[in-house]
Scaffold this motif. Structure first.
Motif, PDB file in Angstrom:
ATOM      1  N   SER A 148      12.121 -12.172   8.578  1.00  0.00           N
ATOM      2  CA  SER A 148      11.773 -12.790   7.126  1.00  0.00           C
ATOM      3  C   SER A 148      12.948 -12.448   6.080  1.00  0.00           C
ATOM      4  O   SER A 148      12.957 -13.217   5.035  1.00  0.00           O
ATOM      5  CB  SER A 148      10.438 -12.466   6.601  1.00  0.00           C
ATOM      6  OG  SER A 148      10.335 -11.169   6.309  1.00  0.00           O
ATOM      7  N   GLY A 149      13.756 -11.489   6.309  1.00  0.00           N
ATOM      8  CA  GLY A 149      14.681 -11.039   5.212  1.00  0.00           C
ATOM      9  C   GLY A 149      14.089 -10.400   4.187  1.00  0.00           C
ATOM     10  O   GLY A 149      14.532 -10.214   3.132  1.00  0.00           O
ATOM     11  N   VAL A 150      12.692  -9.991   4.228  1.00  0.00           N
ATOM     12  CA  VAL A 150      11.986  -9.338   3.107  1.00  0.00           C
ATOM     13  C   VAL A 150      11.925  -7.627   3.582  1.00  0.00           C
ATOM     14  O   VAL A 150      11.483  -7.418   4.773  1.00  0.00           O
ATOM     15  CB  VAL A 150      10.636  -9.998   2.878  1.00  0.00           C
ATOM     16  CG1 VAL A 150      10.020  -8.792   1.888  1.00  0.00           C
ATOM     17  CG2 VAL A 150      10.873 -11.111   2.717  1.00  0.00           C
ATOM     18  N   GLU A 151      12.410  -6.874   2.720  1.00  0.00           N
ATOM     19  CA  GLU A 151      12.455  -5.624   2.801  1.00  0.00           C
ATOM     20  C   GLU A 151      11.370  -4.697   2.189  1.00  0.00           C
ATOM     21  O   GLU A 151      11.084  -4.819   1.101  1.00  0.00           O
ATOM     22  CB  GLU A 151      13.756  -4.885   2.696  1.00  0.00           C
ATOM     23  CG  GLU A 151      14.296  -3.633   3.368  1.00  0.00           C
ATOM     24  CD  GLU A 151      13.502  -2.272   3.065  1.00  0.00           C
ATOM     25  OE1 GLU A 151      13.076  -1.362   3.695  1.00  0.00           O
ATOM     26  OE2 GLU A 151      13.291  -2.111   1.639  1.00  0.00           O
ATOM     27  N   LEU A 152      10.447  -4.072   2.937  1.00  0.00           N
ATOM     28  CA  LEU A 152       9.291  -3.563   2.426  1.00  0.00           C
ATOM     29  C   LEU A 152       9.240  -2.120   2.462  1.00  0.00           C
ATOM     30  O   LEU A 152       7.819  -1.627   2.210  1.00  0.00           O
ATOM     31  CB  LEU A 152       8.207  -4.191   3.007  1.00  0.00           C
ATOM     32  CG  LEU A 152       7.951  -5.813   3.071  1.00  0.00           C
ATOM     33  CD1 LEU A 152       6.935  -6.213   3.843  1.00  0.00           C
ATOM     34  CD2 LEU A 152       7.710  -6.023   1.433  1.00  0.00           C
ATOM     35  N   SER A 153       9.862  -1.345   2.861  1.00  0.00           N
ATOM     36  CA  SER A 153       9.872   0.354   2.990  1.00  0.00           C
ATOM     37  C   SER A 153       9.481   1.111   1.751  1.00  0.00           C
ATOM     38  O   SER A 153       8.770   1.954   1.772  1.00  0.00           O
ATOM     39  CB  SER A 153      11.215   0.827   3.678  1.00  0.00           C
ATOM     40  OG  SER A 153      11.545   0.282   4.885  1.00  0.00           O
ATOM     41  N   ALA A 154       9.743   0.182   0.809  1.00  0.00           N
ATOM     42  CA  ALA A 154       9.658   1.086  -0.577  1.00  0.00           C
ATOM     43  C   ALA A 154       7.997   0.999  -0.987  1.00  0.00           C
ATOM     44  O   ALA A 154       7.619   1.873  -1.462  1.00  0.00           O
ATOM     45  CB  ALA A 154      10.492   0.145  -1.760  1.00  0.00           C
ATOM     46  N   ALA A 155       7.411   0.049  -0.241  1.00  0.00           N
ATOM     47  CA  ALA A 155       5.830  -0.304  -0.605  1.00  0.00           C
ATOM     48  C   ALA A 155       5.283   0.802   0.433  1.00  0.00           C
ATOM     49  O   ALA A 155       4.057   0.803   0.077  1.00  0.00           O
ATOM     50  CB  ALA A 155       5.513  -1.605  -0.262  1.00  0.00           C
ATOM     51  N   THR A 156       5.845   1.673   1.307  1.00  0.00           N
ATOM     52  CA  THR A 156       5.104   2.647   1.998  1.00  0.00           C
ATOM     53  C   THR A 156       4.459   4.093   0.976  1.00  0.00           C
ATOM     54  O   THR A 156       3.703   4.525   1.577  1.00  0.00           O
ATOM     55  CB  THR A 156       5.860   3.021   3.202  1.00  0.00           C
ATOM     56  OG1 THR A 156       7.056   3.589   2.797  1.00  0.00           O
ATOM     57  CG2 THR A 156       6.216   1.934   4.172  1.00  0.00           C
ATOM     58  N   SER A 157       5.105   4.124  -0.098  1.00  0.00           N
ATOM     59  CA  SER A 157       4.906   5.185  -0.834  1.00  0.00           C
ATOM     60  C   SER A 157       4.370   4.715  -2.467  1.00  0.00           C
ATOM     61  O   SER A 157       5.216   4.231  -3.216  1.00  0.00           O
ATOM     62  CB  SER A 157       6.072   5.847  -1.032  1.00  0.00           C
ATOM     63  OG  SER A 157       5.768   7.208  -1.981  1.00  0.00           O
ATOM     64  N   VAL A 158       2.928   4.566  -2.474  1.00  0.00           N
ATOM     65  CA  VAL A 158       2.713   4.012  -3.797  1.00  0.00           C
ATOM     66  C   VAL A 158       1.510   5.118  -4.223  1.00  0.00           C
ATOM     67  O   VAL A 158       0.650   5.560  -3.448  1.00  0.00           O
ATOM     68  CB  VAL A 158       1.692   2.620  -3.480  1.00  0.00           C
ATOM     69  CG1 VAL A 158       1.299   2.190  -4.831  1.00  0.00           C
ATOM     70  CG2 VAL A 158       2.997   1.745  -3.103  1.00  0.00           C
ATOM     71  N   GLU A 159       1.519   5.492  -5.404  1.00  0.00           N
ATOM     72  CA  GLU A 159       0.535   6.420  -6.019  1.00  0.00           C
ATOM     73  C   GLU A 159      -0.682   5.644  -6.146  1.00  0.00           C
ATOM     74  O   GLU A 159      -0.880   4.622  -6.546  1.00  0.00           O
ATOM     75  CB  GLU A 159       0.892   6.730  -7.656  1.00  0.00           C
ATOM     76  CG  GLU A 159       0.168   7.764  -8.084  1.00  0.00           C
ATOM     77  CD  GLU A 159       0.558   8.115  -9.569  1.00  0.00           C
ATOM     78  OE1 GLU A 159      -0.177   8.775 -10.100  1.00  0.00           O
ATOM     79  OE2 GLU A 159       1.729   7.475 -10.085  1.00  0.00           O
ATOM     80  N   GLY A 160      -1.720   6.599  -5.332  1.00  0.00           N
ATOM     81  CA  GLY A 160      -2.929   6.241  -5.207  1.00  0.00           C
ATOM     82  C   GLY A 160      -3.602   5.733  -4.070  1.00  0.00           C
ATOM     83  O   GLY A 160      -4.550   5.258  -3.850  1.00  0.00           O
ATOM     84  N   LEU A 161      -2.507   5.510  -3.167  1.00  0.00           N
ATOM     85  CA  LEU A 161      -2.712   4.867  -2.058  1.00  0.00           C
ATOM     86  C   LEU A 161      -2.013   5.721  -0.855  1.00  0.00           C
ATOM     87  O   LEU A 161      -0.834   5.815  -0.975  1.00  0.00           O
ATOM     88  CB  LEU A 161      -2.269   3.419  -1.852  1.00  0.00           C
ATOM     89  CG  LEU A 161      -2.821   2.296  -2.705  1.00  0.00           C
ATOM     90  CD1 LEU A 161      -2.303   1.110  -2.621  1.00  0.00           C
ATOM     91  CD2 LEU A 161      -4.363   2.317  -2.271  1.00  0.00           C
ATOM     92  N   ASP A 162      -2.643   5.687   0.404  1.00  0.00           N
ATOM     93  CA  ASP A 162      -2.241   6.325   1.566  1.00  0.00           C
ATOM     94  C   ASP A 162      -2.026   5.369   2.567  1.00  0.00           C
ATOM     95  O   ASP A 162      -2.600   4.828   3.102  1.00  0.00           O
ATOM     96  CB  ASP A 162      -3.517   7.259   1.865  1.00  0.00           C
ATOM     97  CG  ASP A 162      -2.986   8.034   3.318  1.00  0.00           C
ATOM     98  OD1 ASP A 162      -1.792   8.067   3.460  1.00  0.00           O
ATOM     99  OD2 ASP A 162      -3.727   8.789   3.875  1.00  0.00           O
ATOM    100  N   PHE A 163      -0.725   5.038   2.647  1.00  0.00           N
ATOM    101  CA  PHE A 163      -0.111   3.994   3.701  1.00  0.00           C
ATOM    102  C   PHE A 163      -0.378   4.595   5.139  1.00  0.00           C
ATOM    103  O   PHE A 163      -0.182   5.585   5.760  1.00  0.00           O
ATOM    104  CB  PHE A 163       1.267   3.827   3.525  1.00  0.00           C
ATOM    105  CG  PHE A 163       2.040   2.822   4.777  1.00  0.00           C
ATOM    106  CD1 PHE A 163       1.540   1.516   4.632  1.00  0.00           C
ATOM    107  CD2 PHE A 163       2.720   3.248   5.574  1.00  0.00           C
ATOM    108  CE1 PHE A 163       2.265   0.762   5.661  1.00  0.00           C
ATOM    109  CE2 PHE A 163       3.353   2.747   6.546  1.00  0.00           C
ATOM    110  CZ  PHE A 163       3.186   1.327   6.549  1.00  0.00           C
TER     111      PHE A 163
END
Length: 248
Positions: A148-163
């Protein structure tokens, strides 16, 4: 076959059924359907009857019973585009029987409503039991980026959420990423991402299948954060995810 019929492809009709046609195309098809019976027959051939699908996926039929014979749709019967039915059944499986496929619908649900129906089945244990090895999760994210051309690695670390997990599902023959998280209180959340033809849009909050949901569109990509019942919470997670993704 009329000139109007000839000028409208099956792909355009499918986009019309799936509510992805732009305003100009939708208007052209609407006007053509008023006078072109052959075009109406072609449109019918791309649809499946929802009555038969609801019967097939009813909870009491989830045993060994076989699917019913599906007849050609007749006027007045609620139907769903064939491509949408196939993607929903293959991507989400029988477990979605408690959601949109069993509910009377005037029009086919969009991707957010289908995702919400799927997400509504999640419990804390669901996410805990399917937690991925971090290397496997990164491999799934890389696969989605390739497609898809969409890079999502940065969303694995979000305050308040455990990926916990990433998986590539599908909607209308397009890859749909679902990233699963647990909130600090054990509430399941998900970030879902899909390519879209819709114009960019700001954050939009709503309730979907009883779940809080915040969505937005950026650069031809649709994003959805969903989970729990607090829209302020999904909005806060969505804002942080958007900021992280734009910086990556």
């Amino acid at each position: 076959m009329t000139k109007a019929n000839e000028s409208i492809s099956d792909e355009e009709l499918t986009a019309y059924l799936d509510q992805e046609a732009d305003a100009q195309l939708a208007d052209r098809i609407d006007r053509a359907l008023e006078t072109d019976q052959e075009l109406s027959r072609r449109l019918d051939s791309l649809m499946l009857p929802m009555d038969a699908l609801r019967e097939a996926f009813a909870i009491e039929r989830l045993g060994p019973a076989s699917l019913p014979v599906i007849e050609r749709p007749t006027p007045g019967r609620t139907a769903m585009p064939l491509r949408l039915v196939a993607s929903v059944v293959l991507a989400f499986g029988i477990g979605i029987s408690g959601g949109y496929l069993l509910q009377p619908q005037a029009t086919a649900p969009g991707w957010i409503d289908v995702v919400a129906s799927y997400q509504s089945l999640y419990m804390t244990e669901t996410v805990v039991q399917t937690t991925q090895d971090p290397e496997v999760a990164q491999g799934v994210l890389a696969q989605f980026q390739t497609r898809s051309g969409v890079e999502l690695s940065a969303a694995t670390s979000v305050e308040g959420l455990d990926f916990r997990r990433a998986q590539v599902l599908g909607f209308n023959n397009k890859p749909l990423m679902q990233m699963a998280y647990l909130g600090e209180d054990g509430t399941p959340f998900a970030l879902c991402v899909i390519k879209t033809a819709n114009a960019d849009s700001a954050f939009s909050d709503r309730m979907a299948q009883g779940l809080a949901a915040t969505s937005w569109v950026s650069d031809g990509v649709g994003y959805l954060v969903i989970g729990g019942a607090d829209q302020a919470r999904t909005r806060a997670f969505a804002e942080e995810m958007k900021t992280r993704l734009e910086r990556s």
